[in-house]
Write a protein that holds these residues in place. Structure first.
Motif, mmCIF file in Angstrom:
data_model
loop_
_atom_site.group_PDB
_atom_site.id
_atom_site.type_symbol
_atom_site.label_atom_id
_atom_site.label_comp_id
_atom_site.label_asym_id
_atom_site.label_seq_id
_atom_site.Cartn_x
_atom_site.Cartn_y
_atom_site.Cartn_z
ATOM 1 N N ARG A 245 1.129 -1.350 -0.035
ATOM 2 C CA ARG A 245 0.245 -0.057 -0.015
ATOM 3 C C ARG A 245 1.008 1.008 0.206
ATOM 4 N N TYR A 246 1.970 1.189 0.388
ATOM 5 C CA TYR A 246 3.194 1.831 -0.334
ATOM 6 C C TYR A 246 4.881 1.866 0.013
ATOM 7 N N LEU A 247 4.841 2.469 -1.298
ATOM 8 C CA LEU A 247 6.158 2.229 -1.170
ATOM 9 C C LEU A 247 7.350 3.146 -1.126
ATOM 10 N N PRO A 248 8.596 3.300 -1.234
ATOM 11 C CA PRO A 248 9.390 2.633 -0.772
ATOM 12 C C PRO A 248 9.073 2.089 0.454
ATOM 13 N N ALA A 249 9.027 0.707 0.896
ATOM 14 C CA ALA A 249 8.514 -0.305 1.950
ATOM 15 C C ALA A 249 10.830 0.318 3.260
ATOM 16 N N VAL A 250 11.337 0.678 2.865
ATOM 17 C CA VAL A 250 12.686 1.013 2.933
ATOM 18 C C VAL A 250 13.447 2.146 2.412
ATOM 19 N N PRO A 251 14.210 2.603 3.177
ATOM 20 C CA PRO A 251 14.494 4.160 3.237
ATOM 21 C C PRO A 251 15.586 4.079 1.975
ATOM 22 N N PRO A 252 15.939 4.639 0.589
ATOM 23 C CA PRO A 252 17.406 4.514 -0.348
ATOM 24 C C PRO A 252 18.052 4.036 0.478
ATOM 25 N N SER A 253 19.104 3.428 0.064
ATOM 26 C CA SER A 253 20.285 3.471 0.498
ATOM 27 C C SER A 253 20.965 4.172 0.736
ATOM 28 N N PRO A 254 22.618 4.201 0.983
ATOM 29 C CA PRO A 254 23.358 5.374 0.892
ATOM 30 C C PRO A 254 24.318 5.529 -0.479
ATOM 31 N N GLY A 255 24.231 5.819 -1.334
ATOM 32 C CA GLY A 255 24.788 6.608 -2.795
ATOM 33 C C GLY A 255 23.398 6.476 -3.736
ATOM 34 N N ASP A 256 22.063 5.837 -3.547
ATOM 35 C CA ASP A 256 21.080 5.743 -3.828
ATOM 36 C C ASP A 256 21.086 7.673 -4.193
ATOM 37 N N PRO A 257 20.588 7.765 -5.625
ATOM 38 C CA PRO A 257 20.558 9.382 -5.329
ATOM 39 C C PRO A 257 18.894 10.210 -4.610
ATOM 40 N N GLN A 258 18.212 9.318 -4.062
ATOM 41 C CA GLN A 258 17.212 9.846 -3.288
ATOM 42 C C GLN A 258 17.625 9.173 -1.879
ATOM 43 N N TYR A 259 18.452 8.994 -1.464
ATOM 44 C CA TYR A 259 19.042 9.099 0.063
ATOM 45 C C TYR A 259 18.575 10.113 0.226
ATOM 46 N N HIS A 260 17.844 9.630 1.740
ATOM 47 C CA HIS A 260 17.709 10.747 2.352
ATOM 48 C C HIS A 260 17.188 12.115 2.190
ATOM 49 N N ARG A 261 16.105 11.602 1.032
ATOM 50 C CA ARG A 261 15.476 12.575 -0.415
ATOM 51 C C ARG A 261 13.664 12.201 -0.386
ATOM 52 N N VAL A 262 13.997 10.630 0.214
ATOM 53 C CA VAL A 262 12.224 10.416 0.326
ATOM 54 C C VAL A 262 12.002 10.195 1.507
ATOM 55 N N ALA A 263 10.391 10.033 1.884
ATOM 56 C CA ALA A 263 10.516 9.647 3.517
ATOM 57 C C ALA A 263 9.603 8.118 2.875
ATOM 58 N N ALA A 264 10.359 7.043 3.432
ATOM 59 C CA ALA A 264 10.045 5.322 3.496
ATOM 60 C C ALA A 264 8.329 4.929 4.592
ATOM 61 N N LEU A 265 8.287 3.779 4.446
ATOM 62 C CA LEU A 265 6.901 3.825 4.870
ATOM 63 C C LEU A 265 6.753 4.144 6.176
ATOM 64 N N ASP A 266 8.517 3.739 6.681
ATOM 65 C CA ASP A 266 7.787 4.014 8.208
ATOM 66 C C ASP A 266 8.840 4.838 9.117
ATOM 67 N N GLU A 267 8.996 6.285 8.141
ATOM 68 C CA GLU A 267 9.616 7.936 8.933
ATOM 69 C C GLU A 267 8.552 8.956 8.577
ATOM 70 N N PRO A 268 8.704 9.320 9.671
ATOM 71 C CA PRO A 268 7.954 10.557 9.812
ATOM 72 C C PRO A 268 7.962 11.555 8.644
ATOM 73 N N MET A 269 7.014 11.842 8.063
ATOM 74 C CA MET A 269 6.615 13.414 7.050
ATOM 75 C C MET A 269 6.665 14.488 7.692
ATOM 76 N N PRO A 270 8.353 15.271 8.136
ATOM 77 C CA PRO A 270 8.000 16.941 8.516
ATOM 78 C C PRO A 270 6.719 17.960 7.488
ATOM 79 N N PRO A 271 6.680 18.840 7.763
ATOM 80 C CA PRO A 271 6.358 19.246 9.294
ATOM 81 C C PRO A 271 5.813 17.748 10.380
#
Length: 289
Positions: A245-271
């Motif tokens: 029902r939502y992807l990505p399930a886990v955060p993109p890995s270091p080295g991925d262009p989307q690392y720390h750029r998108v929110a995975a399933l269980d990461e908070p969405m600011p604000p």
């Protein structure tokens, strides 16, 4: 208690009046403009640095679900019976639709400066001054259908194409994702000109004026538009019960262009202090008629 969000065409005159009055009061109290600031602040595109949560990212749908809930709960503090109606733009698809009546959203902008002159949100009526914007201008503007560069509203076929995709989202998790329900309903395509935009994006461009860009929340029809997008997400979930029902399930890995750029399933969405996983099921809060 679970409440109901109705199609705007099915609202009674009393329900329309109650919604408009609550929005005007929320604006008078200053809360509305805070939500405009929020949307501007989190309008981050593919080409910008940092985390994207509101647009061009998997969290487009849950982020706006939470944003709608924040707005709706604020209105309910003013009038507990008010809910956010939705605008089905595949049916009510012209400037003559009841949505744009003088007692509800008001009409199109006038030629020249595109200023909306009718309805409760017209600057001339004294209750709706644009306070927070990315450019100067104190009045609500619209240019429905963009006569100088015509664009239509999405069709049922456009929506069905998105609903038929069984996968929520795919890498690279941005506006260039070729498949996935999220990007199809958000409406980014590799085409050029007006064909580049579909569904959600196409509606913003059809209304035009202040609905085009980060300050789109200044037009109250923003909420009715996004309530329909939320409704379509709910329909997609019902149509694909076996899909993630939502992807990505886990955060993109270091080295991925989307690392720390998108929110995975269980990461908070600011604000918001909320994760996509907490927003996948709205049925304990509201339903769609």
């Amino acid at each position: 208690m679970v409440y109901t969000r109705k199609n705007q065409r099915d609202l009674t005159s009393a329900e329309r009046r109650a919604f408009v009055n609550a929005v005007l009061e929320f604006k008078r109290l200053g809360g509305y403009d805070e939500l405009v600031r929020t949307h501007i602040g989190f309008y981050v595109s593919d080409g910008d640095d940092g985390l994207r949560v509101a647009h061009m990212a998997p969290s487009f749908l849950p982020w706006h679900r939470q944003f709608l809930l924040q707005f709706e709960r604020s209105l309910q503090q003013i009038n507990p019976r008010v809910t956010v109606p939705y605008w089905d733009w595949t049916r009510d698809n012209s400037p003559a639709s009841s949505l744009w009546s003088d007692d509800f959203m008001g009409g199109n902008g006038r030629r020249g400066d595109l200023q909306v002159m009718t309805g409760p949100f017209a600057y001339a009526n004294g209750h709706w001054e644009i306070q927070v914007n990315v450019s100067e201008g104190r009045f609500l503007t619209r240019d429905m259908g963009r006569p100088n560069d015509p664009i239509r509203l999405p069709t049922p076929a456009d929506v069905n194409d998105a609903l038929a995709d069984p996968v929520y989202d795919v890498a690279p998790w941005n506006s260039t994702s070729r498949t996935g329900f999220r990007n199809k309903i958000e409406g980014w395509t590799p085409a050029s000109g007006n064909a580049k935009f579909r569904n959600h994006n196409q509606v913003h461009r059809w209304v035009n004026g202040l609905m085009l860009g980060a300050a789109a929340v200044n037009d109250p029809v923003f909420w009715l538009h996004h309530a329909f997008i939320d409704c379509l997400w709910s329909r997609w979930q019902a149509a694909h019960p076996g899909s993630a029902r939502y992807l990505p399930a886990v955060p993109p890995s270091p080295g991925d262009p989307q690392y720390h750029r998108v929110a995975a399933l269980d990461e908070p969405m600011p604000p918001f202090d909320v994760r996509p996983s907490a927003l996948l099921d709205h049925r304990g809060i509201y339903r769609y008629a």
